[in-house]
Design a protein around this motif. Structure first.
Motif, mmCIF file in Angstrom:
data_model
loop_
_atom_site.group_PDB
_atom_site.id
_atom_site.type_symbol
_atom_site.label_atom_id
_atom_site.label_comp_id
_atom_site.label_asym_id
_atom_site.label_seq_id
_atom_site.Cartn_x
_atom_site.Cartn_y
_atom_site.Cartn_z
ATOM 1 N N GLU A 69 -16.024 -4.134 -16.199
ATOM 2 C CA GLU A 69 -15.113 -5.263 -15.989
ATOM 3 C C GLU A 69 -14.692 -5.329 -14.516
ATOM 4 O OE1 GLU A 69 -11.638 -5.115 -18.468
ATOM 5 O OE2 GLU A 69 -10.654 -6.723 -17.377
ATOM 6 N N ASP A 70 -14.727 -6.510 -13.954
ATOM 7 C CA ASP A 70 -14.316 -6.701 -12.558
ATOM 8 C C ASP A 70 -12.818 -6.453 -12.415
ATOM 9 O OD1 ASP A 70 -16.518 -9.578 -12.110
ATOM 10 O OD2 ASP A 70 -16.934 -7.426 -12.279
ATOM 11 N N GLN A 71 -12.447 -5.710 -11.380
ATOM 12 C CA GLN A 71 -11.057 -5.333 -11.232
ATOM 13 C C GLN A 71 -10.669 -5.226 -9.767
ATOM 14 O OE1 GLN A 71 -10.313 -1.774 -13.501
ATOM 15 N NE2 GLN A 71 -8.435 -2.590 -14.363
ATOM 16 N N VAL A 72 -9.395 -5.544 -9.478
ATOM 17 C CA VAL A 72 -8.855 -5.446 -8.123
ATOM 18 C C VAL A 72 -7.519 -4.718 -8.189
ATOM 19 C CG1 VAL A 72 -8.023 -6.719 -6.125
ATOM 20 C CG2 VAL A 72 -9.940 -7.616 -7.447
ATOM 21 N N THR A 73 -7.340 -3.702 -7.347
ATOM 22 C CA THR A 73 -6.089 -2.949 -7.294
ATOM 23 C C THR A 73 -5.619 -2.899 -5.844
ATOM 24 O OG1 THR A 73 -6.781 -1.576 -9.158
ATOM 25 C CG2 THR A 73 -4.937 -0.788 -7.830
ATOM 26 N N GLN A 74 -4.367 -3.331 -5.615
ATOM 27 C CA GLN A 74 -3.828 -3.322 -4.263
ATOM 28 C C GLN A 74 -2.758 -2.247 -4.120
ATOM 29 O OE1 GLN A 74 -3.601 -8.073 -3.970
ATOM 30 N NE2 GLN A 74 -3.245 -7.017 -1.999
ATOM 31 N N SER A 75 -2.751 -1.634 -2.946
ATOM 32 C CA SER A 75 -1.714 -0.629 -2.655
ATOM 33 C C SER A 75 -1.349 -0.676 -1.173
ATOM 34 C CB SER A 75 -2.218 0.771 -3.029
ATOM 35 O OG SER A 75 -3.366 1.103 -2.272
ATOM 36 N N PRO A 76 -0.091 -0.328 -0.833
ATOM 37 C CA PRO A 76 0.997 -0.070 -1.777
ATOM 38 C C PRO A 76 1.519 -1.372 -2.375
ATOM 39 C CG PRO A 76 1.839 -0.066 0.449
ATOM 40 C CD PRO A 76 0.343 -0.271 0.572
ATOM 41 N N GLU A 77 2.407 -1.273 -3.360
ATOM 42 C CA GLU A 77 3.030 -2.480 -3.911
ATOM 43 C C GLU A 77 3.934 -3.127 -2.884
ATOM 44 O OE1 GLU A 77 3.373 -1.002 -8.574
ATOM 45 O OE2 GLU A 77 5.045 -1.997 -7.586
ATOM 46 N N ALA A 78 4.634 -2.312 -2.120
ATOM 47 C CA ALA A 78 5.545 -2.823 -1.098
ATOM 48 C C ALA A 78 5.471 -1.924 0.124
ATOM 49 C CB ALA A 78 6.974 -2.892 -1.630
ATOM 50 N N LEU A 79 5.666 -2.528 1.289
ATOM 51 C CA LEU A 79 5.573 -1.794 2.543
ATOM 52 C C LEU A 79 6.625 -2.334 3.500
ATOM 53 C CD1 LEU A 79 3.982 0.281 4.270
ATOM 54 C CD2 LEU A 79 2.482 -1.592 4.949
ATOM 55 N N ARG A 80 7.385 -1.416 4.057
ATOM 56 C CA ARG A 80 8.408 -1.810 5.039
ATOM 57 C C ARG A 80 8.011 -1.233 6.380
ATOM 58 N NH1 ARG A 80 14.618 -2.145 4.981
ATOM 59 N NH2 ARG A 80 15.174 -1.622 7.125
ATOM 60 N N LEU A 81 7.927 -2.067 7.392
ATOM 61 C CA LEU A 81 7.546 -1.647 8.737
ATOM 62 C C LEU A 81 8.594 -2.074 9.749
ATOM 63 C CD1 LEU A 81 3.766 -2.711 8.736
ATOM 64 C CD2 LEU A 81 4.675 -0.415 8.389
ATOM 65 N N GLN A 82 8.667 -1.327 10.820
ATOM 66 C CA GLN A 82 9.446 -1.766 11.976
ATOM 67 C C GLN A 82 8.539 -2.657 12.827
ATOM 68 O OE1 GLN A 82 12.730 -0.704 10.760
ATOM 69 N NE2 GLN A 82 12.838 -1.091 12.974
ATOM 70 N N GLU A 83 9.143 -3.595 13.505
ATOM 71 C CA GLU A 83 8.384 -4.460 14.402
ATOM 72 C C GLU A 83 7.581 -3.596 15.367
ATOM 73 O OE1 GLU A 83 10.794 -7.318 16.390
ATOM 74 O OE2 GLU A 83 9.100 -8.326 17.341
ATOM 75 N N GLY A 84 6.272 -3.889 15.485
ATOM 76 C CA GLY A 84 5.405 -3.129 16.368
ATOM 77 C C GLY A 84 4.715 -1.938 15.746
ATOM 78 N N ARG A 117 3.755 -6.534 -0.966
ATOM 79 C CA ARG A 117 4.884 -7.213 -0.308
ATOM 80 C C ARG A 117 5.174 -6.491 0.988
ATOM 81 N NH1 ARG A 117 6.885 -6.194 -5.115
ATOM 82 N NH2 ARG A 117 8.492 -4.825 -4.252
ATOM 83 N N LEU A 118 4.997 -7.192 2.084
ATOM 84 C CA LEU A 118 5.219 -6.620 3.413
ATOM 85 C C LEU A 118 6.506 -7.153 4.003
ATOM 86 C CD1 LEU A 118 4.263 -5.014 5.913
ATOM 87 C CD2 LEU A 118 3.098 -7.099 6.659
ATOM 88 N N ALA A 119 7.355 -6.244 4.463
ATOM 89 C CA ALA A 119 8.593 -6.622 5.161
ATOM 90 C C ALA A 119 8.561 -5.974 6.537
ATOM 91 C CB ALA A 119 9.818 -6.171 4.382
ATOM 92 N N VAL A 120 8.668 -6.795 7.583
ATOM 93 C CA VAL A 120 8.678 -6.301 8.956
ATOM 94 C C VAL A 120 10.063 -6.553 9.531
ATOM 95 C CG1 VAL A 120 7.626 -6.430 11.232
ATOM 96 C CG2 VAL A 120 6.234 -6.859 9.193
ATOM 97 N N HIS A 121 10.731 -5.475 9.933
ATOM 98 C CA HIS A 121 12.107 -5.571 10.421
ATOM 99 C C HIS A 121 12.172 -5.428 11.933
ATOM 100 C CE1 HIS A 121 13.927 -5.501 6.378
ATOM 101 N NE2 HIS A 121 12.865 -4.803 6.072
ATOM 102 N N PRO A 122 13.059 -6.219 12.572
ATOM 103 C CA PRO A 122 13.174 -6.150 14.043
ATOM 104 C C PRO A 122 13.697 -4.796 14.502
ATOM 105 C CG PRO A 122 14.382 -8.031 13.123
ATOM 106 C CD PRO A 122 13.917 -7.204 11.976
#
Lengths: 109, 116
Positions: A1-16, A104-109
């Motif tokens: 069966e064709d399948q797609v798995t993404q990781s991580p579910e959420a990622l928090r980064l600092q700007e740069g 879900r990507l969150a980039v913080h200043p």
């Protein structure tokens, strides 16, 4: 069966702070691997299509790469405006795309 | 050039009620798709169409019907809504199918449906 798995579910980064999102897949015959960006309350927006292992595509701070088992979306020196959900999808034929649940990507200043 | 538009943007239904979601595209695309998006599950294909007058089942077609009487419009119907159909519905269109070049899918802004 064709399948797609993404990781991580959420990622928090600092700007740069550069990082990578992963999309692992299983498919009997890959006809295309797609990356989309989705902002809150909006529909997905196309970023890239990759067709064969070793292929790479770039757009501004984003670079997508493909191997036989996974794809990476590399984000170099991200800015707050890069915050979004990034979706990976594959085509195994039959007019259908199979989507992963997204990162879900969150980039913080 | 409006791209892909969807109406309505929001809707609340009671169990058993019916409704139709309308998708319109002005890009002369042959292929059109209806997806639903639920938390943690990604986009799942409900039905799709490869041209005017054609429809086909996707991954989760039960409880939904579709029609493509005009090339630019793709309608999604719920005959008897159930709480399990609470979701965000997206329409998309493309010039080519997913396994051909030029196969970018353009998405509409979505319809948020709640079934009580």
């Amino acid at each position: 069966e064709d399948q797609v798995t993404q990781s991580p579910e959420a990622l928090r980064l600092q700007e740069g702070e550069s990082s990578s999102l992963n999309c692992s897949y299983t498919v009997s015959g890959l006809r295309g691997l797609f990356w989309y960006r989705q902002d809150p309350g909006k529909g997905p927006e196309f970023l890239f299509t990759l067709y064969s292992a070793g292929e790479e595509k770039e757009k501004e701070r984003l670079k997508a790469t493909l191997t036989k088992k996974e794809s990476f979306l590399h984000i170099t020196a991200p800015k707050p405006e890069d915050s979004a959900t990034y979706l990976c999808a594959l085509s195994g034929g039959y007019n259908k795309l199979i989507f992963g649940a997204g990162t879900r990507l969150a980039v913080h200043p | 050039n409006a791209g892909v538009t969807q109406t309505p943007k929001f809707r609340v239904l009671k169990t058993g009620q019916s409704m139709t979601l309308l998708c319109a595209q002005d890009m002369n695309h042959e292929y059109m798709y209806w997806y639903r998006q639920d938390p943690g599950m990604g986009l799942r294909l409900i039905h799709y169409s490869v041209g005017e007058g054609t429809t086909a089942k996707g991954e989760v077609p039960d409880g939904y019907n579709v029609s493509r009487l005009k090339k630019q419009n793709f309608l999604l119907g719920l005959e008897s809504a159930a709480p399990s159909q609470t979701s965000v519905y997206f329409c998309a269109s493309s010039y080519h199918p997913p396994d051909r070049g030029g196969n970018e899918q353009f998405f509409g802004p979505g319809t948020r449906l709640t079934v009580l």
